[in-house]
Write a protein that holds these residues in place. Structure first.
Motif, PDB file in Angstrom:
ATOM      1  N   UNK A  20      -1.271   4.606  21.205  1.00 46.58           N
ATOM      2  CA  UNK A  20       0.192   4.519  21.212  1.00 46.58           C
ATOM      3  C   UNK A  20       0.723   4.148  19.833  1.00 46.58           C
ATOM      4  N   UNK A  21       0.001   3.260  19.149  1.00 44.58           N
ATOM      5  CA  UNK A  21       0.443   2.837  17.823  1.00 44.58           C
ATOM      6  C   UNK A  21       0.424   4.010  16.844  1.00 44.58           C
ATOM      7  N   UNK A  22      -0.584   4.855  16.929  1.00 42.07           N
ATOM      8  CA  UNK A  22      -0.648   6.015  16.044  1.00 42.07           C
ATOM      9  C   UNK A  22       0.482   7.004  16.339  1.00 42.07           C
ATOM     10  N   UNK A  23       0.797   7.191  17.609  1.00 37.58           N
ATOM     11  CA  UNK A  23       1.900   8.098  17.943  1.00 37.58           C
ATOM     12  C   UNK A  23       3.225   7.544  17.415  1.00 37.58           C
ATOM     13  N   UNK A  24       3.392   6.239  17.540  1.00 39.65           N
ATOM     14  CA  UNK A  24       4.612   5.621  17.006  1.00 39.65           C
ATOM     15  C   UNK A  24       4.642   5.728  15.485  1.00 39.65           C
ATOM     16  N   UNK A  25       3.476   5.513  14.842  1.00 41.23           N
ATOM     17  CA  UNK A  25       3.405   5.598  13.386  1.00 41.23           C
ATOM     18  C   UNK A  25       3.778   6.991  12.897  1.00 41.23           C
ATOM     19  N   UNK A  84      -1.626  14.200  17.001  1.00 40.71           N
ATOM     20  CA  UNK A  84      -1.238  15.388  17.757  1.00 40.71           C
ATOM     21  C   UNK A  84      -2.401  16.349  17.983  1.00 40.71           C
ATOM     22  N   UNK A  85      -3.458  16.189  17.221  1.00 39.27           N
ATOM     23  CA  UNK A  85      -4.606  17.076  17.372  1.00 39.27           C
ATOM     24  C   UNK A  85      -5.419  16.743  18.622  1.00 39.27           C
ATOM     25  N   UNK A  86      -5.187  15.581  19.205  1.00 37.60           N
ATOM     26  CA  UNK A  86      -5.840  15.235  20.456  1.00 37.60           C
ATOM     27  C   UNK A  86      -7.206  14.605  20.329  1.00 37.60           C
ATOM     28  N   UNK A  87      -7.683  14.340  19.122  1.00 32.22           N
ATOM     29  CA  UNK A  87      -8.985  13.725  18.938  1.00 32.22           C
ATOM     30  C   UNK A  87      -8.825  12.212  18.789  1.00 32.22           C
ATOM     31  N   UNK A  88      -9.833  11.473  19.261  1.00 31.04           N
ATOM     32  CA  UNK A  88      -9.804  10.019  19.108  1.00 31.04           C
ATOM     33  C   UNK A  88      -9.888   9.661  17.632  1.00 31.04           C
ATOM     34  N   UNK A  89      -9.202   8.601  17.259  1.00 27.43           N
ATOM     35  CA  UNK A  89      -9.177   8.202  15.853  1.00 27.43           C
ATOM     36  C   UNK A  89     -10.580   7.932  15.334  1.00 27.43           C
ATOM     37  N   UNK A  90     -11.423   7.343  16.155  1.00 25.62           N
ATOM     38  CA  UNK A  90     -12.756   6.964  15.704  1.00 25.62           C
ATOM     39  C   UNK A  90     -13.576   8.180  15.275  1.00 25.62           C
ATOM     40  N   UNK A  91     -13.421   9.294  15.962  1.00 29.24           N
ATOM     41  CA  UNK A  91     -14.188  10.488  15.615  1.00 29.24           C
ATOM     42  C   UNK A  91     -13.789  11.025  14.248  1.00 29.24           C
ATOM     43  N   UNK A  92     -12.582  10.679  13.795  1.00 28.66           N
ATOM     44  CA  UNK A  92     -12.136  11.078  12.463  1.00 28.66           C
ATOM     45  C   UNK A  92     -12.438   9.996  11.437  1.00 28.66           C
ATOM     46  N   UNK A  93     -12.321   8.746  11.818  1.00 30.02           N
ATOM     47  CA  UNK A  93     -12.458   7.638  10.874  1.00 30.02           C
ATOM     48  C   UNK A  93     -13.900   7.429  10.437  1.00 30.02           C
ATOM     49  N   UNK A  94     -14.846   7.541  11.367  1.00 29.39           N
ATOM     50  CA  UNK A  94     -16.246   7.257  11.031  1.00 29.39           C
ATOM     51  C   UNK A  94     -16.753   8.140   9.893  1.00 29.39           C
TER      52      UNK A  94
END
Length: 265
Positions: A20-25, A84-94
């Motif tokens: 939710x925080x990322x969507x708000x950001x 908006x891409x629908x992927x979890x943040x962790x899968x991108x951040x790691x």
């Protein structure tokens, strides 16, 4: 049927729920409110960045510095992540944080420039050596054993072993092993021979000198090899100093002209 939103669970139990925080950001314009929310998200994911930094312990870099690099990678991941891409943040951040740490090692830790392929060989050989050291006792793993373990050729293993020594360089002021008198690497280095620059000139003029009349050749020898003054040469040959000076100038001009006009064969 009612719409249902499926939220992907993170593999780490302590992973924060910041969807939710990322969507708000993403919806907020630039300003203090957005900056504050961004800072809270980064802070929430810092434990993950620290864990990733911990994977690179004992590789020659201070752990606190690695944590800083991982935190920088985390900030980049937060700024670039698109919910908006629908992927979890962790899968991108790691991979982003891990890539930032690896770039740090590649760009700042290697004293010598080593190609990426050799760096990869070094890592595979290092891991194979660590794993084999737990199974063999009383000796170091052989090249053949490491090659089999890492699924590399023995030549690649030797290249990786050489790269292990290229990660950092020894100071020239470091005392050599076994030296008791402070003898350092810099003491063992040679210097450029200043005579090297005149080798070609010497060889070019040698046959021309041999072709000079005996008296002129003797005058040049006494002046340039015997370091005698013109007055001493004149006294020894029984001629005037002015005549000696003219002979030296005439011989040098003739030799220079011959060398420049006819290349040595």
């Amino acid at each position: 049927m009612p719409n249902r939103t499926h939220t992907k669970r993170h593999p780490h139990d302590d992973a924060p729920d910041t969807a939710d925080a990322f969507r708000e950001l993403a919806a907020l314009p630039a300003g203090p409110r957005r900056d504050a929310l961004r800072a809270r998200i980064v802070e929430a994911w810092l434990p993950m960045a620290d864990r990733l930094a911990g994977r690179f312990r004992n590789r020659g870099e201070n752990h606190e510095d690695l944590r800083q690099v991982a935190a920088l990678g985390l900030v980049k991941a937060v700024d670039r992540y698109d919910p908006a891409r629908g992927h979890a943040f962790e899968s991108y951040a790691v991979p982003t944080v891990t890539g930032e740490i690896k770039r740090h090692f590649r760009d700042h830790m290697w004293t010598l420039h080593v190609p990426r392929r050799v760096q990869d060989l070094r890592n595979r050989v290092r891991i194979a050596g660590q794993e084999l050291s737990q199974t063999v006792s009383g000796r170091s793993p052989t090249v053949a054993e490491m090659a089999e373990r890492a699924q590399l050729s023995e030549e690649d293993v030797r290249t990786g072993l050489e790269a292990l020594e290229s990660f950092s360089a020894l100071s020239l002021d470091a005392e050599l092993p076994g030296s008791e008198d402070g003898y350092s690497l810099s003491d063992a280095l040679g210097a450029v021979d200043p005579a090297l620059a005149t080798v070609v000139d010497r060889e070019a003029v040698r046959p021309r000198l041999a072709a000079l009349p005996e008296r002129e050749r003797a005058i040049l020898y006494m002046r340039f090899f015997g370091d005698m003054t013109q007055s001493r040469i004149a006294e020894q040959l029984g001629i005037s100093q002015m005549h000696v000076s003219r002979l030296i100038s005439r011989c040098c001009d003739r030799l220079r002209e011959q060398v420049l006009r006819e290349p040595l064969r």
